[in-house]
Scaffold this motif. Structure first.
Motif, short mmCIF file in Angstrom:
data_model
loop_
_atom_site.label_atom_id
_atom_site.label_comp_id
_atom_site.label_asym_id
_atom_site.label_seq_id
_atom_site.Cartn_x
_atom_site.Cartn_y
_atom_site.Cartn_z
N LEU A 239 0.84 -1.20 0.00
CA LEU A 239 0.00 0.00 0.00
C LEU A 239 0.88 1.26 0.00
O LEU A 239 1.89 1.30 0.69
N PRO A 240 0.50 2.28 -0.76
CA PRO A 240 1.28 3.53 -0.75
C PRO A 240 1.08 4.28 0.56
O PRO A 240 0.01 4.21 1.17
N LEU A 241 2.09 5.00 0.98
CA LEU A 241 1.95 5.85 2.16
C LEU A 241 0.93 6.95 1.87
O LEU A 241 0.79 7.39 0.73
N PRO A 242 0.22 7.42 2.87
CA PRO A 242 -0.82 8.42 2.65
C PRO A 242 -0.31 9.78 2.17
O PRO A 242 -1.09 10.58 1.67
N ALA A 243 0.97 10.07 2.37
CA ALA A 243 1.52 11.36 1.97
C ALA A 243 2.98 11.19 1.57
O ALA A 243 3.62 10.19 1.93
N GLN A 244 3.50 12.15 0.81
CA GLN A 244 4.92 12.15 0.47
C GLN A 244 5.72 12.66 1.67
O GLN A 244 5.38 13.69 2.24
N GLY A 245 6.74 11.93 2.05
CA GLY A 245 7.53 12.35 3.20
C GLY A 245 8.64 11.38 3.53
O GLY A 245 8.90 10.42 2.80
N LEU A 246 9.30 11.64 4.63
CA LEU A 246 10.38 10.79 5.14
C LEU A 246 9.95 10.19 6.47
O LEU A 246 9.34 10.87 7.29
N ILE A 247 10.26 8.93 6.66
CA ILE A 247 9.92 8.28 7.92
C ILE A 247 10.83 8.81 9.02
O ILE A 247 12.04 8.66 8.97
N LEU A 248 10.21 9.44 9.98
CA LEU A 248 10.95 10.04 11.09
C LEU A 248 11.17 9.05 12.21
O LEU A 248 12.22 9.02 12.85
N ARG A 249 10.16 8.23 12.47
CA ARG A 249 10.26 7.25 13.56
C ARG A 249 9.37 6.06 13.22
O ARG A 249 8.23 6.23 12.82
N ARG A 250 9.90 4.87 13.39
CA ARG A 250 9.14 3.66 13.09
C ARG A 250 8.44 3.13 14.34
O ARG A 250 8.67 3.62 15.46
N ALA A 251 7.58 2.15 14.13
CA ALA A 251 6.81 1.60 15.23
C ALA A 251 7.73 1.04 16.31
O ALA A 251 8.70 0.33 16.01
N GLY A 252 7.45 1.39 17.57
CA GLY A 252 8.22 0.87 18.68
C GLY A 252 9.49 1.64 18.98
O GLY A 252 10.15 1.35 19.98
N GLU A 253 9.84 2.63 18.16
CA GLU A 253 11.03 3.43 18.43
C GLU A 253 10.69 4.56 19.39
O GLU A 253 9.68 5.25 19.22
N ALA A 254 11.53 4.76 20.38
CA ALA A 254 11.28 5.78 21.39
C ALA A 254 11.58 7.17 20.84
O ALA A 254 12.52 7.36 20.06
#
Length: 379
Positions: A239-254
């Protein structure tokens, strides 16, 4: 003479790398400018399009892609121009020495210039060396001229790119305003169920966390439980991401405060458009807790997509929307126009000042969004 030859060949070795460096940002900027021109044509066509909302959504996405590429090209052109100028400046002393040698040879009387202290053999050798250096001098003169022309071309490219960037920013703002109006006028969306505002209000008032709200919302069943539902399991991970951007923090990352969340945070540029990654039913839109505006989608009966942090939201609970339909816009920085013209921080994420939180829940259990979305396609 040997000193002059060493300087000459050292300068000649510099040219190929400089020429190659100039070509890449120029081609990138020109391609990006073409993308913006195409997006401008789309904006004109969108005014008369039958499905104006879809046309405007695609236009805004095209503008965002073109503007991002143009910022990259403009930044690279600036860097290459600075590098080329610095390297030419660093060689100024050696070029001056070489020119002084040539001038001294040219000013000497011809009989004296043709004589050599070593006698006829030395004179012959000096003549052979001069004969070999003459084509090299012509080549180096041509290379220096091309270096200077490339510096000017890069500067002209920066001016042109900056103008196109201003025009593109102005037109994408017009497209966003037109989309806002089109969404306000739209009344043709099908509805799968009728939202119960009272039950939703009670749920919000009694919930202190997004986790609790999403879990409670899944218990509010649609009025038509027998409605057909298409599974998206086969598209999981694509599935495509909902917006154009950069992943700042992934799931489970503090985060900086040590707080861990089950969703990912996507850094976007100001006013980025947010679209639905798949056909879905809107289960909730509006402010929620301290998360700003939230949109909760139901792509299939056991799954919820939670998108939080939008500034403007479209649609209402119960709307059935197609894949790629607009859900809203991200917030705007205090000086959006100035920030949009700047290339500082590009590719480092600092130009993406807005944060979109994305959470996936299946059977009331948080899932890793990276297992559902193409997180390697950041833009």
């Amino acid at each position: 003479m040997r000193r002059g030859a060493t300087i000459l060949f050292g300068l000649m070795a510099l040219w190929p790398a400089l020429a190659l460096a100039q070509q890449e940002p120029g081609a990138l900027a020109r391609a990006a400018a073409k993308q913006i021109e195409d997006a401008s044509a789309r904006l004109d066509a969108a005014e008369s399009a039958r499905d104006r909302v879809r046309a405007l959504t695609e236009t805004i996405q095209a503008f965002e892609t073109g503007l991002g590429a143009l910022r990259t090209g403009l930044r690279q052109a600036t860097i290459r121009e600075a590098q080329l100028s610095a390297k030419l400046a660093a060689r100024d002393g050696e070029i001056a020495q070489l020119l002084a040698v040539l001038q001294s040879v040219g000013n000497a009387a011809s009989p004296v210039a043709l004589l050599h202290p070593g006698g006829p053999v030395g004179t012959a050798r000096a003549g052979m060396l001069l004969a070999e250096l003459t084509p090299a001098l012509n080549t180096r003169a041509t290379a220096l001229r091309r270096d200077l022309q490339d510096v000017q071309a890069l500067r002209d490219l920066q001016v042109d790119a900056a103008e196109r960037l201003r025009d593109g920013l102005r037109e994408v703002q017009q497209a966003r305003a037109a989309l806002n109006q089109a969404m306000a006028n739209r009344t043709d969306l099908p509805s799968r169920f009728t939202a119960d505002p009272v039950r939703t209000a009670i749920l919000i008032a009694s919930t202190e966390t997004l986790d609790g709200f999403a879990s409670g919302l899944s218990q509010i069943a649609p009025d038509d439980p027998g409605a057909p539902d298409l599974s998206i399991t086969a598209r999981k991970g694509a599935l495509p991401l909902p917006a154009q951007g950069l992943i700042l923090r992934r799931a489970g990352e503090a985060d900086a405060a040590g707080v861990k969340r089950p969703g990912l945070i996507l850094a976007t540029r100001p006013r980025a458009i947010v679209t639905t990654p798949t056909a879905a039913t809107i289960r909730y839109t509006g402010p929620l807790l301290d998360l700003g505006n939230v949109v909760i989608l139901e792509p299939q009966t056991d799954t919820l997509f939670v998108l939080a942090g939008l500034d403007v939201v479209y649609g209402t609970a119960g709307d059935v929307i197609a894949e790629g339909a607009p859900l809203g816009l991200m917030g705007a920085a205090a000086a959006e126009n100035e920030a949009g013209l700047s290339t500082d921080g590009d590719d480092a994420g600092t130009d993406r000042s807005e944060s979109l939180y994305i959470e996936v829940r299946q059977d009331n259990v948080p899932q890793d969004p990276a297992e559902w979305f193409r997180t390697d396609k950041d833009g």
